[in-house]
Design a protein around this motif. Structure first.
Motif, PDB file in Angstrom:
ATOM      1  N   ASP A  38      21.174 -47.768  -9.467  1.00  0.00           N
ATOM      2  CA  ASP A  38      21.803 -46.532 -10.197  1.00  0.00           C
ATOM      3  C   ASP A  38      22.296 -46.806 -11.294  1.00  0.00           C
ATOM      4  OD1 ASP A  38      22.910 -43.976 -10.973  1.00  0.00           O
ATOM      5  OD2 ASP A  38      23.958 -43.708  -8.914  1.00  0.00           O
ATOM      6  N   ASP A  49      22.455 -44.586 -14.024  1.00  0.00           N
ATOM      7  CA  ASP A  49      22.533 -43.327 -14.601  1.00  0.00           C
ATOM      8  C   ASP A  49      23.925 -43.001 -15.019  1.00  0.00           C
ATOM      9  OD1 ASP A  49      23.592 -42.003 -12.205  1.00  0.00           O
ATOM     10  OD2 ASP A  49      21.750 -41.833 -11.501  1.00  0.00           O
ATOM     11  N   ASP A  91      25.405 -40.173 -13.944  1.00  0.00           N
ATOM     12  CA  ASP A  91      25.822 -39.080 -13.059  1.00  0.00           C
ATOM     13  C   ASP A  91      26.536 -39.777 -11.890  1.00  0.00           C
ATOM     14  OD1 ASP A  91      24.791 -36.023 -12.810  1.00  0.00           O
ATOM     15  OD2 ASP A  91      25.123 -36.899 -10.776  1.00  0.00           O
ATOM     16  N   ARG A 108      25.728 -38.810  -9.120  1.00  0.00           N
ATOM     17  CA  ARG A 108      24.679 -38.997  -7.939  1.00  0.00           C
ATOM     18  C   ARG A 108      23.856 -40.192  -8.249  1.00  0.00           C
ATOM     19  NH1 ARG A 108      22.211 -33.276  -9.059  1.00  0.00           N
ATOM     20  NH2 ARG A 108      22.670 -34.054 -11.161  1.00  0.00           N
TER      21      ARG A 108
HETATM   22 CA   LIG Z   1      24.864 -42.222 -10.846  1.00  0.00          CA
END
Ligand SMILES: [Ca+2]
Length: 423
Positions: free
Chosen positions: A362, A364, A366, A368
């Motif tokens: 991950d 990103d 975000d 999430r």
């Molecule tokens: Ca993330």
């Protein structure tokens, strides 16, 4: 009158006693006669001296009287013989004898006949049997001969038929063989043609590879766009060990090196980091070329990017970026994209300067895990306006799908391709 009676007696005695008369001399006749006292007399008559008239008279009278007398005397004799009984008896005897005789004779006759007949029949039978035997033999011999002939003829005809059938069969076989051979030859020709085509394609490929190697093609843009068609080629970024890519030599002037293609959902794109770094799939079908390769390629110079999209209605659109670059592994393959043009809308600008993220890494912006949430691998921000490595969900709206927000919102695409070209 006494003389007449003498004559009558004389005639009568002649009739009854059969007395012979004797001629003596001339016309003298000497004959014995019986008188009315039954005394034998010898009378001599000189016939020439008998009066002719007397002679006639005597003759007539004699005739009448004799006739009557004979009649009377015969009746008396017949009556005295008691002829009825005798004749009857005689006839009966005769009849009896005759009957017996006839019976015997008839029996003998028939016995004889029977015997003869038996013999005849027997003989005839034997003869007939012999004849029949002979005739039968002849008949059967004849039949045998005829049968033999018929069989011979039948055999001959059968042979002819068999010959003809065999001939026909072989003709048919020959025709079929010819057809089969023709078909086989045609198929073989087609196969050979195909093989030759494939062979030349491979030769061309090898030739292309050789040329590529010689000329150290760094990407598809190094291929002569007038002589090379779209297809798989080996390229050598930075002169290192090459790898195969699919070159689009048709779209927008050609020379494009394709690094992503989706067309039927047969390849799973929901994968981890290592696979996205290394790449997966078949460059002729669905594939991701790999982040390392993308970095190597785009670090050779200035590259432009073209994204082509098609939805399930057959609508097509493209987005083109005049600047496209992928950072190395240390940057997590950070995306640099600028200079949009095209028909699909700028759905990548939101991802500019974003690191690459996968479900297991991950990177990103975000809180999430965007890759996990949207079932893809992309330069997620927080999270995306485009998700071309998302799920192949088919003809529906789904943010987990292959969406390009600026063109069709959440509608997932049918086909996508991403390709670069050195400027
Ligand atoms: Ca993330």
């Amino acid at each position: 009158m006494k003389t007449i009676f003498i004559f009558i007696g004389f005639i009568y005695s002649v009739l009854l006693a059969g007395v012979t008369s004797t001629s003596t001399s001339d016309d003298m006749v000497e004959t014995s006669v019986v008188d009315n006292q039954n005394a034998p007399l010898l009378a001599m008559f000189k016939m020439t001296k008998v009066n002719k008239r007397i002679m006639e008279y005597i003759s007539d009278a004699l005739e009448i009287k004799m006739s009557n007398l004979v009649k009377m005397k015969l009746e008396e004799v017949l009556l005295s013989l008691d002829i009825d009984e005798d004749v009857k008896q005689y006839i009966e005897n005769m009849k009896g004898n005759l009957t017996g005789h006839i019976k015997r004779e008839i029996k003998d006759y028939f016995d004889d006949m029977k015997h003869n007949s038996s013999d005849a029949i027997s003989k005839a039978s034997r003869t007939e049997e012999e004849n029949i035997k002979k005739e039968s033999k002849d008949y059967f011999d004849d039949m045998k001969q005829k049968s033999a002939d018929a069989f011979s003829e039948a055999s001959r005809i059968a042979k002819e038929n068999i010959k003809k059938e065999v001939k026909d069969y072989f003709n048919d076989m020959n025709q079929k063989s010819t057809d089969a051979i023709y078909e086989a030859r045609r198929t073989a020709e087609e196969n050979i043609k195909k093989e030759i085509k494939d062979y030349f394609y491979d030769m061309k490929q090898n030739f292309t590879d050789a040329i590529s190697e010689v000329h150290s093609h760094r990407d598809c843009s190094d291929l002569d766009r007038e002589h090379f068609r779209s297809g798989e080629y080996r390229i050598f970024p930075w002169g290192r060990a090459g790898f195969n890519v699919y070159c689009d030599m048709d779209t927008d002037g050609g020379g494009w090196t394709i690094f992503q293609r989706r067309q039927d959902g047969k390849v799973d794109f929901y994968r981890g980091w290592k696979e996205y770094v290394k790449g997966f799939g078949d460059v002729r079908k669905e594939f991701w070329l790999g982040n390392d390769k993308l970095h190597d390629l785009t670090s050779q110079g200035s590259y432009e990017l073209r994204v082509d999209l098609e939805d399930f209605n057959g609508d097509k659109a493209y987005a083109k970026y005049s600047t496209f670059n992928i950072g190395d592994q240390s940057t997590n393959y950070i995306l640099t994209v600028n200079g949009y043009s095209g028909t699909a809308g700028n759905a990548l600008v939101y991802h500019n300067k974003q690191a690459f993220s996968t479900k297991d890494k991950d990177n990103d912006s975000d809180r999430r895990n965007c890759a996990e949430n949207y079932k893809g691998a992309w330069w997620y921000n927080g999270c995306h306006t485009s998700n071309l490595n998302g799920l192949y969900v088919g003809n529906k709206q789904d943010n987990k799908g292959m969406r390009w927000n600026h063109w069709k919102g959440s509608q997932s695409m049918k086909t996508t391709s991403m390709m670069i070209r050195r400027i």
